[in-house]
Design a protein around this motif. Sequence first.
Motif, PDB file in Angstrom:
ATOM      1  N   UNK A  58       0.833  -1.184   0.000  1.00 38.07           N
ATOM      2  CA  UNK A  58       0.000   0.000   0.000  1.00 38.07           C
ATOM      3  C   UNK A  58       0.871   1.238   0.000  1.00 38.07           C
ATOM      4  N   UNK A  59       0.527   2.190  -0.825  1.00 39.26           N
ATOM      5  CA  UNK A  59       1.270   3.450  -0.845  1.00 39.26           C
ATOM      6  C   UNK A  59       0.792   4.391   0.247  1.00 39.26           C
ATOM      7  N   UNK A  60      -0.408   4.171   0.747  1.00 41.07           N
ATOM      8  CA  UNK A  60      -0.983   5.069   1.744  1.00 41.07           C
ATOM      9  C   UNK A  60      -0.530   4.758   3.166  1.00 41.07           C
ATOM     10  N   UNK A  61      -0.243   3.516   3.448  1.00 39.82           N
ATOM     11  CA  UNK A  61       0.040   3.099   4.808  1.00 39.82           C
ATOM     12  C   UNK A  61       1.478   3.392   5.166  1.00 39.82           C
ATOM     13  N   UNK A  62       1.757   3.647   6.431  1.00 42.21           N
ATOM     14  CA  UNK A  62       3.065   4.112   6.886  1.00 42.21           C
ATOM     15  C   UNK A  62       4.216   3.174   6.554  1.00 42.21           C
ATOM     16  N   UNK A  63       4.022   1.877   6.658  1.00 38.27           N
ATOM     17  CA  UNK A  63       5.105   0.941   6.384  1.00 38.27           C
ATOM     18  C   UNK A  63       5.021   0.357   4.984  1.00 38.27           C
ATOM     19  N   UNK A  64       3.998   0.702   4.241  1.00 42.85           N
ATOM     20  CA  UNK A  64       3.885   0.213   2.876  1.00 42.85           C
ATOM     21  C   UNK A  64       3.224  -1.138   2.740  1.00 42.85           C
ATOM     22  N   UNK A  65       2.874  -1.788   3.846  1.00 41.84           N
ATOM     23  CA  UNK A  65       2.222  -3.093   3.805  1.00 41.84           C
ATOM     24  C   UNK A  65       0.986  -3.052   4.693  1.00 41.84           C
ATOM     25  N   UNK A  66      -0.129  -3.542   4.173  1.00 40.85           N
ATOM     26  CA  UNK A  66      -1.365  -3.592   4.948  1.00 40.85           C
ATOM     27  C   UNK A  66      -1.732  -5.044   5.182  1.00 40.85           C
TER      28      UNK A  66
END
Length: 132
Positions: A58-66
Amino acid sequence: MTRRRSSARFFDPTGARFGIPTWPWRMAPPHLRTLRQLAAEGLRPGGQEIAGQVLWNSRRYRKGVRAAYLYDVRLALPKRVPTDRQRAALGKALAARRMCPTCRRDAGYVLPRHLGECLDCADAIGTEVSAA
């Protein structure tokens, strides 16, 4: 090619790498469901442990992984139905959140907590202050 690489990155059905069985987006077994999928079917987890997870980039989430946790639909229980008294209590509670303490009327929406009153009353106070 990037998509395959990320899919392989999250493929861990034994749970050796992530601690619980993990699958990439749309690759989980058909008997596992997320909380929202269970709710849409009128079910709830019913106290069972998490059976696995789905991971995706995910580009939106802080670590890039949801992550989305999965539950076994075969162990799920039907949703509980509230009693008439519970429904009545909930209706009263929601009505109290719409009642303005200043003008004593039902605003028709839940009052903003930072204002503590309906928008009309808040605007009236703002108008009085600017007129003075």
